[in-house]
Design an enzyme around this catalytic site. Structure first.
Site, mmCIF file in Angstrom:
data_model
loop_
_atom_site.group_PDB
_atom_site.id
_atom_site.type_symbol
_atom_site.label_atom_id
_atom_site.label_comp_id
_atom_site.label_asym_id
_atom_site.label_seq_id
_atom_site.Cartn_x
_atom_site.Cartn_y
_atom_site.Cartn_z
ATOM 1 N N ASN A 1 -53.392 57.417 -51.977
ATOM 2 C CA ASN A 1 -53.604 58.571 -52.843
ATOM 3 C C ASN A 1 -52.479 58.717 -53.866
ATOM 4 O OD1 ASN A 1 -54.262 61.115 -53.954
ATOM 5 N ND2 ASN A 1 -55.175 61.795 -52.051
ATOM 6 N N ASP A 2 -51.359 59.281 -53.489
ATOM 7 C CA ASP A 2 -50.293 59.547 -54.451
ATOM 8 C C ASP A 2 -49.752 58.273 -55.103
ATOM 9 O OD1 ASP A 2 -50.420 62.291 -53.925
ATOM 10 O OD2 ASP A 2 -49.072 62.100 -52.219
ATOM 11 N N VAL A 3 -49.774 57.154 -54.394
ATOM 12 C CA VAL A 3 -49.187 55.921 -54.933
ATOM 13 C C VAL A 3 -50.053 55.280 -56.000
ATOM 14 C CG1 VAL A 3 -47.904 55.456 -52.811
ATOM 15 C CG2 VAL A 3 -50.196 54.481 -53.106
ATOM 16 N N TYR B 1 -50.109 63.488 -49.769
ATOM 17 C CA TYR B 1 -48.926 64.143 -49.207
ATOM 18 C C TYR B 1 -48.235 65.044 -50.220
ATOM 19 C CZ TYR B 1 -49.131 61.252 -45.034
ATOM 20 O OH TYR B 1 -49.516 60.660 -43.875
ATOM 21 N N ALA B 2 -48.321 64.700 -51.506
ATOM 22 C CA ALA B 2 -47.650 65.508 -52.521
ATOM 23 C C ALA B 2 -48.366 66.827 -52.776
ATOM 24 C CB ALA B 2 -47.532 64.726 -53.822
#
Length: 277
Positions: free
Chosen positions: A205-207, A245-246
């Site tokens: 996701n965030d990456v 997570y962010a």
């Protein structure tokens, strides 16, 4: 008795310090802190070795301490942050949203994607924590073999903070007998996305969030990401549209070249493999 009291107070003080050291940490920062605590455990073991004059304990403790610090440094670089920022500042998530803007994400069933995979020349698989949760690594290897039989080049893009610890994805893929030379780190693989027909994002996701490149108000701004959005077609395997997570929305999900495939990653890849066979 007095010595015992001192020892008891040291234990209590250590528990309090440890509690307040860890409690403020959350989300994607937790793996960094785990690596740091592993390093501390090694330093404690080395100190114990000096006290009891045990060379083996000193050496092993020093190795654990050094490896923990190296892992911590790798993860901090992967998030473009310092260890002090992780421990004492953290990520401030903005809760503001643009009103009147409706975002739409396209969704396919695995069976609808077969033609795109069969006509691809290169496919890059991007594993994330979702792949680990679904234990989909073996099915990914099956997909890789099926595609290679159809003369499709398959590579794996590994982000340094993908999963819970550095090397998490590498270990899972090695467990599934994926060849090591097919695993590429961020700097190696990013230039290839523009020439890639299909990027298959599994649980990441965030990456892969493009906001990290241009949105200065984003909490992940400046973090090195995998440029999957530059591929011709991006398939994202997720259970839902939930945040990473962010705690922020992922711009990738709404791009014109992105197609969401909802469901358990292992089941989704299994259905795709069955159709390709």
């Amino acid at each position: 008795d007095q010595l015992f009291d001192y020892f008891l107070w040291i234990i209590i003080f250590s528990l309090v310090i440890g509690y307040y050291f860890v409690v403020p940490i959350g989300g994607a920062d937790m793996p960094v802190v785990i690596a740091l605590l592993n390093s501390f455990s090694g330093l404690a073991a080395a100190a114990t070795g000096f006290v009891i004059q045990n060379d083996a304990l000193i050496i092993s403790g020093a190795l654990v301490g050094a490896s923990g610090i190296i892992l911590t440094n790798i993860m901090c670089k992967g998030m473009n942050r310092t260890i002090w920022n992780v421990l004492f500042v953290g990520i401030k998530v903005s809760t503001s949203t643009a009103e009147g803007v409706q975002k739409t994400a396209k969704s396919y069933e695995p069976e609808d994607t077969v033609v795109i995979f069969e006509n691809a020349k290169q496919v890059i698989i991007v594993p994330g924590y979702g792949m680990a949760v679904a234990q989909a690594q073996h099915m990914c290897h099956e997909l890789e073999k099926i595609l290679e039989e159809k003369s499709v080049t398959v590579k794996y893009a590994i982000h340094p903070v993908a999963g819970r610890m550095p090397g998490h994805m590498n270990v899972l893929l090695a467990e599934a007998n994926v060849a090591y030379d097919k695993l590429y780190d961020l700097d190696q693989i990013n230039p290839e996305f523009e020439q890639t027909d299909v990027a298959l994002v599994i649980g990441a996701n965030d990456v892969v969030n493009p906001a990290a490149r241009h949105d200065k108000s984003s909490p992940i701004y400046g973090m090195p990401i995998l440029d999957v959005d530059k591929s011709q077609t991006v398939f994202v395997l997720k259970r839902s549209m939930n945040f990473g997570y962010a705690g922020i929305d992922n711009e990738l999900f709404y791009k014109d070249n992105t197609i969401m495939i909802f469901g358990d990653a292992k089941d989704t890849v299994s259905r795709l493999v069955a159709e390709l066979k």
